[in-house]
Design an enzyme around this catalytic site. Structure first.
Site, short mmCIF file in Angstrom:
data_model
loop_
_atom_site.label_atom_id
_atom_site.label_comp_id
_atom_site.label_asym_id
_atom_site.label_seq_id
_atom_site.Cartn_x
_atom_site.Cartn_y
_atom_site.Cartn_z
N SER A 153 18.70 82.09 24.01
CA SER A 153 19.12 80.70 24.17
C SER A 153 20.03 80.60 25.39
O SER A 153 20.59 81.61 25.84
CB SER A 153 19.89 80.25 22.92
N TYR A 166 26.86 80.73 16.60
CA TYR A 166 25.47 80.80 17.09
C TYR A 166 25.44 81.48 18.46
O TYR A 166 24.59 82.34 18.72
CB TYR A 166 24.88 79.39 17.18
#
Length: 297
Positions: A153, A166
């Site tokens: 990501s 995250y």
């Protein structure tokens, strides 16, 4: 569950394993690869999801009941795939399964954080270990070594407030992928990272839902609301899911793929500004935008 015949030799079908095939990027990638002629073995978290995916994707798809937190389920799935492949090698393992947790760190329990890491990071390692012999570490298999595609990501290279857990998992994915790329070179197995920015998927919807929860500390109430509003705007203008899927498919197909594909949501902000600014300046800028002011001594 269907079984697919597994001829070997020239013209044999190419098999890929996709973890997290039940939603979001994994589901869209599965559909794309099936359309491109691959035989997809897709991870489903439950028997109900496996039956749903089988009905949706048809006979070229084989569901695998996988929980990446459970090594036994991964070993059983690897045995199932080995039986389907016969003497062939697996063409690719796509580590897509992932979960998300957002909000202030003070409101994140240790068990929630542990589960996030167990799925996004440790689960990626466990899935890779389970399928590695089918990709090329078993010299008795025929065909070119397969490759590993790890989904990271933009949060794997930069961290924003309220996404720390995250982001920590995705920073870990970047480090793990680098080690894999170096260690698996002698096996002929290529490792590729695909790192998209914000996409409009069910995960993006979950982000917004979690950011609406009232924080335990009043100091975060306004900054969290600002962050939620910015996230909503970014999601509406987010990266099209189809673009991400095309990049993943290219990483599977291309004879010599890039080591890392960064799919920027906002190139200047993500690739230039957030890396070029000194750390204190970056913190001050983000703090000013969200109203995270430093308290007076």
């Amino acid at each position: 569950m269907n079984t697919i015949p597994s001829p070997s030799g020239p013209g044999a079908p190419r098999y890929v394993v996709v973890t997290g095939a039940g939603s979001g990027i994994g589901q869209a990638t599965t559909a794309h690869l099936l359309g491109a002629g691959y035989r997809v073995l897709g991870g489903a978290i439950s028997a109900d999801e496996a039956h749903r995916l089988q009905a949706e994707f048809g006979p070229q798809f084989t569901p695998l009941c996988i929980d990446v937190r459970d090594e036994h389920s991964l070993e059983a799935a690897a045995d199932q795939v080995a039986a389907l492949l016969g003497p062939q090698r697996l063409a690719a393992l796509l580590n897509i399964a992932g979960v998300i947790a957002n909000g202030p760190l003070v409101d994140l329990s240790a068990s929630e954080f542990s589960n996030l890491l167990a799925v996004n990071l440790v689960g990626m390692h466990a899935a890779t270990r389970a399928f590695l012999p089918l990709l090329g570490s078993d010299p008795g298999r025929r065909g070119a070594p397969g490759r590993i595609i790890n989904i990271s990501s933009a949060s794997g290279t930069r961290t924003m407030p309220f996404t720390g857990a995250y982001s920590a998992s995705k920073f870990g994915v970047e480090a793990l992928s680098t080690a894999m790329r170096l260690e698996f070179r002698p096996l002929g197995i290529d490792v590729v990272v695909v790192a998209p920015g914000l996409i409009h998927t069910p995960m993006a919807v979950k982000i917004e839902s979690e950011l609406q929860k009232p924080p335990s500390l009043a100091v975060y109430q306004q900054p969290l609301q600002r962050f939620l509003e910015q996230t909503r705007r970014a999601t509406r203008q987010g990266i099209p899911l189809e673009r991400v899927v095309r990049v993943i498919a290219d990483a599977v197909d291309r004879p010599r793929p890039q080591a890392r594909y960064a799919i920027h949501h906002h190139f200047f902000r993500d690739a230039v500004l957030m890396r070029a600014l000194p750390l204190r300046c970056r913190d001050a800028l983000v703090g000013r935008l969200l109203g995270l002011h430093k308290s007076a001594p």
